[in-house]
Scaffold this motif. Structure first.
Motif, PDB file in Angstrom:
ATOM      1  N   UNK A  99      12.890 -17.556   1.032  1.00  0.00           N
ATOM      2  CA  UNK A  99      12.155 -15.722   0.994  1.00  0.00           C
ATOM      3  C   UNK A  99      11.518 -15.760   1.896  1.00  0.00           C
ATOM      4  N   UNK A 100      11.522 -16.126   3.217  1.00  0.00           N
ATOM      5  CA  UNK A 100      11.121 -15.881   4.314  1.00  0.00           C
ATOM      6  C   UNK A 100      12.044 -15.595   5.043  1.00  0.00           C
ATOM      7  N   UNK A 101      13.196 -16.233   4.747  1.00  0.00           N
ATOM      8  CA  UNK A 101      14.058 -15.727   5.834  1.00  0.00           C
ATOM      9  C   UNK A 101      14.819 -15.214   4.983  1.00  0.00           C
ATOM     10  N   UNK A 102      15.365 -15.356   3.807  1.00  0.00           N
ATOM     11  CA  UNK A 102      17.037 -14.560   3.074  1.00  0.00           C
ATOM     12  C   UNK A 102      16.031 -13.184   2.777  1.00  0.00           C
ATOM     13  N   UNK A 103      16.163 -12.100   3.668  1.00  0.00           N
ATOM     14  CA  UNK A 103      15.896 -10.825   3.125  1.00  0.00           C
ATOM     15  C   UNK A 103      16.295 -10.589   2.102  1.00  0.00           C
ATOM     16  N   UNK A 104      18.328 -10.724   1.811  1.00  0.00           N
ATOM     17  CA  UNK A 104      18.688 -10.449   0.634  1.00  0.00           C
ATOM     18  C   UNK A 104      18.229 -10.789  -0.886  1.00  0.00           C
ATOM     19  N   UNK A 105      18.097 -12.387  -0.311  1.00  0.00           N
ATOM     20  CA  UNK A 105      16.691 -12.529  -1.948  1.00  0.00           C
ATOM     21  C   UNK A 105      15.994 -11.797  -2.476  1.00  0.00           C
ATOM     22  N   UNK A 106      15.134 -11.651  -0.824  1.00  0.00           N
ATOM     23  CA  UNK A 106      13.835 -11.052  -0.912  1.00  0.00           C
ATOM     24  C   UNK A 106      14.239  -9.706  -1.585  1.00  0.00           C
ATOM     25  N   UNK A 107      15.303  -8.790  -1.129  1.00  0.00           N
ATOM     26  CA  UNK A 107      15.332  -7.355  -1.659  1.00  0.00           C
ATOM     27  C   UNK A 107      15.878  -7.320  -3.182  1.00  0.00           C
ATOM     28  N   UNK A 164       0.503  -1.320   0.274  1.00  0.00           N
ATOM     29  CA  UNK A 164       0.050  -0.028   0.059  1.00  0.00           C
ATOM     30  C   UNK A 164       0.912   1.707  -0.075  1.00  0.00           C
ATOM     31  N   UNK A 165       1.966   1.618   0.822  1.00  0.00           N
ATOM     32  CA  UNK A 165       2.904   2.724   0.897  1.00  0.00           C
ATOM     33  C   UNK A 165       4.084   1.875   0.349  1.00  0.00           C
ATOM     34  N   UNK A 166       4.496   0.668  -0.616  1.00  0.00           N
ATOM     35  CA  UNK A 166       6.046   0.936  -0.566  1.00  0.00           C
ATOM     36  C   UNK A 166       7.161   0.672   0.784  1.00  0.00           C
ATOM     37  N   UNK A 167       6.661  -0.179   1.785  1.00  0.00           N
ATOM     38  CA  UNK A 167       7.058  -0.464   2.647  1.00  0.00           C
ATOM     39  C   UNK A 167       7.105  -1.498   3.258  1.00  0.00           C
ATOM     40  N   UNK A 168       5.782  -2.569   3.253  1.00  0.00           N
ATOM     41  CA  UNK A 168       6.004  -3.317   3.214  1.00  0.00           C
ATOM     42  C   UNK A 168       4.960  -4.099   2.773  1.00  0.00           C
ATOM     43  N   UNK A 169       6.046  -5.141   2.112  1.00  0.00           N
ATOM     44  CA  UNK A 169       5.317  -6.069   1.073  1.00  0.00           C
ATOM     45  C   UNK A 169       4.670  -7.543   1.683  1.00  0.00           C
ATOM     46  N   UNK A 170       3.855  -7.812   0.148  1.00  0.00           N
ATOM     47  CA  UNK A 170       3.408  -8.734   0.622  1.00  0.00           C
ATOM     48  C   UNK A 170       3.962  -9.406  -0.534  1.00  0.00           C
ATOM     49  N   UNK A 171       4.196 -10.936  -0.937  1.00  0.00           N
ATOM     50  CA  UNK A 171       4.313 -11.269  -1.951  1.00  0.00           C
ATOM     51  C   UNK A 171       3.795 -12.576  -2.615  1.00  0.00           C
ATOM     52  N   UNK A 172       3.294 -13.345  -3.504  1.00  0.00           N
ATOM     53  CA  UNK A 172       3.133 -14.411  -3.778  1.00  0.00           C
ATOM     54  C   UNK A 172       3.839 -14.887  -4.615  1.00  0.00           C
TER      55      UNK A 172
END
Length: 87
Positions: A68-76, A40-48
Motif C-alpha cells: 500500500x505504501x508503494x502501489x498508488x494504484x492499489x491505494x487509489x 482533513x481536506x480530501x487531498x492528503x490521506x492517512x490510513x490504517x
C-alpha cells in the motif's frame, strides 16, 4: 493480484474531515482486510490497515501494508471505493 471490495463507506465528521473505510479481500490471502481513511481536506490521506474479521497471516498483512505504501494504484482503488460510497 485481484481485489474484491465487499464494503465501503465515506462520511464527513462534525469538523468536515473525511472518515472512511473499505473492506476487501485479495487473491491468495485467506483473511479479509479493512483499511480506514482520514483526511482533513480530501487531498492528503492517512490510513490504517487491519484484519476485517479473524486474524490471518502476519506475513501477508505486512506484505500488504508495504504494498500500500508503494502501489498508488492499489491505494487509489481502495480509496475510490470509499469515496464512491460517500453519502
Amino acid at each position: 493480484m485481484s481485489v474484491v471490495v465487499t464494503e465501503a463507506a465515506m462520511r464527513r465528521d462534525e469538523e468536515g474531515n473525511y472518515v472512511g473505510r473499505t473492506v476487501f479481500s485479495l487473491e491468495g490471502h485467506a483473511a479479509s482486510y479493512e483499511i480506514t481513511f482520514f483526511s482533513k481536506k480530501g487531498k492528503e490521506w492517512d490510513y490504517s490497515l487491519s484484519f476485517a474479521g479473524e486474524s490471518g497471516s502476519e506475513e501477508q498483512f505486512l506484505e500488504l501494508d508495504s504494498r500500500l505504501e508503494e502501489d498508488d494504484d492499489l491505494f487509489d482503488q481502495l480509496l475510490d471505493a470509499a469515496l464512491d460510497a460517500e453519502g
